[in-house]
Design a protein around this motif. Structure first.
Motif, short mmCIF file in Angstrom:
data_model
loop_
_atom_site.label_atom_id
_atom_site.label_comp_id
_atom_site.label_asym_id
_atom_site.label_seq_id
_atom_site.Cartn_x
_atom_site.Cartn_y
_atom_site.Cartn_z
N GLY A 152 6.96 38.91 -62.88
CA GLY A 152 7.52 39.70 -63.97
C GLY A 152 6.64 40.92 -64.08
N LYS A 153 6.77 41.65 -65.17
CA LYS A 153 5.89 42.81 -65.38
C LYS A 153 4.45 42.31 -65.46
CE LYS A 153 8.66 46.48 -65.89
NZ LYS A 153 8.54 47.47 -64.81
N ARG A 154 3.58 42.91 -64.65
CA ARG A 154 2.19 42.42 -64.59
C ARG A 154 1.30 43.19 -65.55
NH1 ARG A 154 2.12 44.47 -58.77
NH2 ARG A 154 3.61 45.74 -59.92
N SER A 155 0.37 42.47 -66.14
CA SER A 155 -0.71 43.15 -66.84
C SER A 155 -1.98 42.84 -66.06
CB SER A 155 -0.83 42.64 -68.28
OG SER A 155 -1.91 43.30 -68.91
N ILE A 156 -2.82 43.87 -65.92
CA ILE A 156 -4.06 43.68 -65.16
C ILE A 156 -5.23 44.08 -66.03
CG2 ILE A 156 -5.36 44.40 -63.12
CD1 ILE A 156 -2.69 44.96 -61.73
N ILE A 157 -6.11 43.14 -66.31
CA ILE A 157 -7.32 43.49 -67.04
C ILE A 157 -8.51 43.27 -66.11
CG2 ILE A 157 -6.16 42.78 -69.17
CD1 ILE A 157 -8.14 40.54 -69.49
N ARG A 158 -9.47 44.18 -66.16
CA ARG A 158 -10.55 44.11 -65.17
C ARG A 158 -11.80 44.82 -65.68
NH1 ARG A 158 -6.57 48.05 -65.85
NH2 ARG A 158 -7.41 50.02 -65.19
N ILE A 159 -12.91 44.50 -65.01
CA ILE A 159 -14.17 45.18 -65.34
C ILE A 159 -14.53 46.13 -64.21
CG2 ILE A 159 -15.10 43.37 -66.83
CD1 ILE A 159 -16.76 42.37 -64.42
N GLY A 160 -15.38 47.09 -64.53
CA GLY A 160 -15.94 47.98 -63.52
C GLY A 160 -17.36 47.54 -63.20
N PRO A 161 -18.11 48.38 -62.50
CA PRO A 161 -19.50 48.04 -62.18
C PRO A 161 -20.35 47.73 -63.41
CG PRO A 161 -18.78 49.91 -60.88
CD PRO A 161 -17.68 49.63 -61.85
N ALA A 162 -20.06 48.36 -64.56
CA ALA A 162 -20.87 48.09 -65.76
C ALA A 162 -20.81 46.62 -66.14
CB ALA A 162 -20.39 48.96 -66.93
N GLY A 163 -19.62 46.05 -66.09
CA GLY A 163 -19.48 44.63 -66.42
C GLY A 163 -20.17 43.74 -65.40
N GLU A 164 -20.04 44.10 -64.13
CA GLU A 164 -20.70 43.32 -63.07
C GLU A 164 -22.21 43.34 -63.26
OE1 GLU A 164 -19.48 45.10 -59.43
OE2 GLU A 164 -17.35 44.87 -59.86
N ASN A 165 -22.74 44.52 -63.66
CA ASN A 165 -24.19 44.66 -63.84
C ASN A 165 -24.67 44.12 -65.18
OD1 ASN A 165 -24.17 45.95 -61.40
ND2 ASN A 165 -24.15 48.01 -62.27
N LEU A 166 -23.77 43.52 -65.93
CA LEU A 166 -24.08 42.94 -67.25
C LEU A 166 -24.60 43.97 -68.25
CD1 LEU A 166 -25.76 39.57 -66.14
CD2 LEU A 166 -23.33 40.11 -66.36
N SER A 167 -24.11 45.20 -68.13
CA SER A 167 -24.40 46.17 -69.18
C SER A 167 -23.83 45.61 -70.48
CB SER A 167 -23.73 47.51 -68.87
OG SER A 167 -23.76 48.32 -70.02
N LEU A 168 -24.64 45.60 -71.53
CA LEU A 168 -24.20 44.97 -72.77
C LEU A 168 -23.13 45.80 -73.47
CD1 LEU A 168 -27.59 43.61 -74.18
CD2 LEU A 168 -26.05 42.63 -72.46
N MET A 169 -22.86 46.99 -72.95
CA MET A 169 -21.81 47.81 -73.53
C MET A 169 -20.63 47.97 -72.56
SD MET A 169 -23.39 51.64 -73.24
CE MET A 169 -25.06 51.56 -73.80
N ALA A 170 -20.48 47.00 -71.66
CA ALA A 170 -19.38 47.08 -70.70
C ALA A 170 -18.06 46.72 -71.37
CB ALA A 170 -19.64 46.12 -69.54
N ASN A 171 -17.02 47.44 -71.00
CA ASN A 171 -15.71 47.14 -71.57
C ASN A 171 -14.85 46.40 -70.56
OD1 ASN A 171 -14.43 48.89 -69.78
ND2 ASN A 171 -14.15 50.53 -71.26
N VAL A 172 -13.62 46.11 -70.99
CA VAL A 172 -12.62 45.55 -70.08
C VAL A 172 -11.43 46.50 -70.15
CG1 VAL A 172 -11.05 43.61 -69.67
CG2 VAL A 172 -13.39 43.18 -70.45
N ALA A 173 -11.04 47.04 -69.00
CA ALA A 173 -9.91 47.97 -68.98
C ALA A 173 -8.61 47.18 -68.93
CB ALA A 173 -10.03 48.90 -67.79
N VAL A 174 -7.63 47.64 -69.68
CA VAL A 174 -6.33 46.96 -69.77
C VAL A 174 -5.24 47.94 -69.33
CG1 VAL A 174 -4.70 45.82 -71.31
CG2 VAL A 174 -7.16 45.52 -71.67
N ASP A 175 -4.57 47.63 -68.21
CA ASP A 175 -3.49 48.48 -67.72
C ASP A 175 -3.94 49.95 -67.68
OD1 ASP A 175 -1.90 46.17 -67.39
OD2 ASP A 175 -1.50 46.16 -69.52
N THR A 176 -3.11 50.87 -68.17
CA THR A 176 -3.51 52.28 -68.08
C THR A 176 -4.01 52.80 -69.42
OG1 THR A 176 -1.89 52.68 -66.35
CG2 THR A 176 -2.71 54.61 -67.51
N GLY A 177 -5.26 53.21 -69.45
CA GLY A 177 -5.77 53.94 -70.62
C GLY A 177 -5.97 53.10 -71.86
#
Lengths: 586, 143
Positions: A152-177
């Motif tokens: 069906g219509k997909r939603s994709i949530i993901r982290i960038g390098p900040a999340g991988e590096n355990l930056s305490l201010m890392a976000n999670v991006a959801v779809d576009t913007g």
């Protein structure tokens, strides 16, 4: 309504779905249900970056059904504050969860290698993804959108390098913007080796009472399409606030030194729309389309070739990386925002931390020894780009510390009085007056969206309301508690004027949930009390609350704050919270 | 003159899916995008680029020609009418439509043929879709 919770154990790579009717009866959905689930995890005994640490995603009974019920609530233990973590995101996630017939997802454990999860209805696949570990948040979406077809219509949530590096201010991006921006959910995902979640479904929810559903749908849809307030969200978007806030001395400038930014004109919603706006896009099932994508056009190095980026922009990023760092060139701002987006940081915490660092540098608390030779100056976008690059690679101890946010840095290097955070969370962008700050301090997630105190300040500035400390506190608490209901359903707060109590009760009834005004009030108070219980259990000390000292010396929209009155207000507010939490024991 | 659907302002699409919700709601009484007779596609990683695939009501529809059982017959004014009882679930209609406009219900294993009713256009907040008067298929072509 849906009442199905998917529980995923990443360590065992096992998942199960269960129902809990009483939970939804008592807490509606969204933030209410997520709060109870988080409470039941006893996070006071859990390290936020340990496998036991839970991630809870939760939608409510109106998501997927009515327009502008477009949010998904994430709750977790914040690695940034060590306390209650909560962030809301739009996009398509709510729709994909609804299509998958899931009202909540609870994730615990840790994967044995970098992976992503693909969810199709309640079917789960754990997919090893060493190849996408290290990819930017934006590239990850591109790659997974072609790798995962979905049902069906997909939603994709993901982290960038900040999340991988355990930056305490890392976000999670959801779809576009859209993002789960605040309080460091990205690091929690990173600590679990979880790069992304792709979710889709194909359940069909027949409307039992179609006539009533259709009537209410049309009422909301056409009000949203025709309302001038919603038109504004579409036309200029949240940056419509830049000039009005500047006019009343309320636009944070150079680390909250003043509320007037001389370059506001350049960063105004009007200028960005006229000269930079590529297009607006929308969350699913929302005819408003408030997401603004600006264009950043850059030449290749040593070449006449050009590349064009589309950068999502909103008021808060403009304040955080623009006015508060004294950047007045939209191109320079978009370039900074592009980096933050790709690396996957919370743009607000990033901006507050950089503005603290700049002032700390000015005052000599840090020097070129720490900054690897960089000279930090307000307005110097090029140097800020370098700071971001050094933060991404954790170039030295100082840049690693910047990844831990403004509260941590001020504790270590000094300058607490000008580290503008509340409950260790970097401040939102308002210097309207004491109610904005009180809201940030006392709001359960230290967000401007908790109780919108800036809006009370604005009414007092414009003369529509008289200042009265007791009444102001009442208004803040009432607003926050009503928002617990909207956030349980889960409505985008931009539609709060459409979703009146009367409409909410009718909409709930149309999906088989019979509540009274009194019921909602009680539920809201219960949610409020439970959230504060979590906060107190995790060390939020109601007896030592104050504003960052610098704010008492700044001219707010309402003038200089009277410290004695503010402290009295904090005390009164705190007592209200204490007696609220006591009701839980009864 | 006849009235058929056109994508008149593709680039004004904001991707809210109100059109697909309206179509599914009207014909199936279900709150979903997936039972709509049109599709708003978004492209991987191309932020904000949408392509709208909608039946344009051909007078010589390739889908009907491909149907081996006459489950799709030519509709007066353009497009097709679906006769469920004749459908053998072969998917040939979907494959025959180069526009990718013919949608498929994977559970019923049947095509979702557009009624050319214009309900999708009615709910488009940005005038992307319209029911327009045309004389031949090539008129007022998709934007």
């Amino acid at each position: 309504m849906i009442n199905r919770i998917l529980k995923i154990d990443l360590t065992k790579k096992k998942a199960e779905v269960y129902s809990d009717e009483k939970l939804y009866e008592d807490f509606l959905g969204g933030t209410g249900v997520a709060t109870k689930l988080l409470y039941d995890h006893h996070i006071e005994n859990i390290d936020p970056l340990s496998p036991e640490s839970p991630i809870i995603l939760s939608i409510g009974p109106l998501n997927g059904i009515y327009p502008i019920a477009t949010k998904t609530i994430a709750m977790f233990k914040s690695p940034l504050t060590g306390n209650l973590g909560e962030s809301h995101a739009g996009g398509r996630l709510f729709m994909s969860m609804y299509d998958a017939n899931l009202s909540a997802i609870i994730i615990t454990g840790k994967l044995d290698m970098p992976s992503y999860i693909a969810i199709e209805n309640e079917e789960l696949r754990f997919v090893p993804a060493n190849s996408i570990w290290g990819q930017s948040a934006s590239a990850t979406e591109r790659i997974l959108r072609s790798a995962e077809k979905g049902i069906g219509k997909r939603s994709i949530i993901r982290i960038g390098p900040a999340g991988e590096n355990l930056s305490l201010m890392a976000n999670v991006a959801v779809d576009t913007g859209r993002h789960f921006g605040r309080l460091g959910l990205g690091a929690v995902m990173g600590s679990k080796n979880l790069k992304a979640i792709v979710i889709s479904g194909n359940y069909r929810h027949k409307m039992e009472n179609f006539a009533e559903f259709n009537k209410i749908y049309n009422e909301i849809f056409w009000t949203a399409v025709k309302s001038p307030a919603m038109k504004k969200y579409h036309n200029l978007g949240t940056p419509q606030n830049v000039l009005p806030l500047n006019k009343i001395n309320s636009l944070p400038t150079r680390n909250f030194s003043q509320g007037f930014f001389e370059g506001a004109e350049f960063l105004s919603g009007e200028n960005l729309a006229k000269n930079y706006l590529a297009q607006q896009i929308a969350c699913a099932n929302c005819p408003v389309g408030c997401i603004h994508l600006g264009t950043l056009r850059e030449a290749f190095e040593d070449s006449t070739h050009f590349k064009t980026f589309k950068i999502p922009y909103d008021y808060e990023p403009i304040y955080a990386m623009g006015t508060n760092l004294s950047i007045n060139d939209p191109n320079a701002l978009f370039k900074l925002l592009n980096t933050v987006e790709k690396v996957g940081w919370d743009v607000m915490e990033t901006g507050v931390t950089l503005s603290w660092a700049t002032e700390a540098f000015e005052k000599g608390l840090i020097g070129t020894n720490q900054t690897d030779g960089l000279i930090l100056n307000f307005g110097d976008a090029e140097t800020y780009q370098k700071v971001l690059a050094y933060m991404k690679e954790n170039k030295n101890e100082f840049f690693n510390d910047l990844n831990k946010g403004s509260a941590y840095c001020a504790e270590k290097y000094g300058g607490k009085e000008f580290a503008i955070n509340f409950g260790k969370n970097g401040s939102p962008g308002y210097i309207t007056g004491r109610d904005a700050f009180l809201g940030f301090l006392m709001g359960v997630r230290h967000s401007h969206l908790d109780s919108a105190g800036y809006s009370i300040d604005e009414k007092i500035i414009s003369g529509d309301l008289n200042a009265d400390p007791a009444e102001e506190i009442d208004m803040l608490i009432n607003e926050e508690e009503w928002r617990f209901i909207l956030n349980s359903l889960t409505i985008c707060l931009f539609a709060r004027k459409i979703y009146t109590e009367d409409l909410v009760l009718r909409a709930l009834k149309s999906v088989g949930i019979n509540k009274t005004s009194e019921d909602l009030k009680n539920t809201a108070q219960k949610i409020h009390a439970l959230k504060y219980k979590i906060k107190i259990d995790n060390g939020f000390d109601l007896n030592s609350l104050n504003f960052p000292e610098k704010l008492f010396n700044v001219q707010t929209g309402r003038g200089k704050m009277n410290k004695a009155i503010v402290q009295e207000m904090i005390k009164t507010y705190t007592n209200r919270i204490k007696s609220l939490v006591e009701t839980l024991a009864q | 003159m006849r009235k058929v659907m056109r994508v008149v302002n593709r680039a004004q699409c904001i991707g809210c899916y109100s059109c697909m919700y309206a179509c599914s709601r009207t014909y199936f009484h279900i709150a979903t995008t997936k039972l709509a007779a049109l599709r708003v596609k978004n492209y991987a990683g191309v932020e904000g680029a949408f392509s709208i695939r909608i039946c344009i009501g051909c007078t010589h529809p390739d889908c009907a020609a491909a149907c081996p059982t006459e489950a799709l017959t030519i509709r007066e004014g353009g497009g097709v009418i679906f006769h469920e009882e004749k459908c053998i679930h072969c998917y040939k209609c979907v494959e025959a439509c180069t526009l990718n406009a013919m949608q498929w219900d994977p559970i019923a294993r049947e095509p979702l043929a557009c009624h050319q009713c214009g309900i999708c256009a009615e709910y488009c907040p940005n005038d992307v879709l319209a029911l327009v008067e045309v004389e031949d298929d090539r008129e007022a072509h998709n934007d």
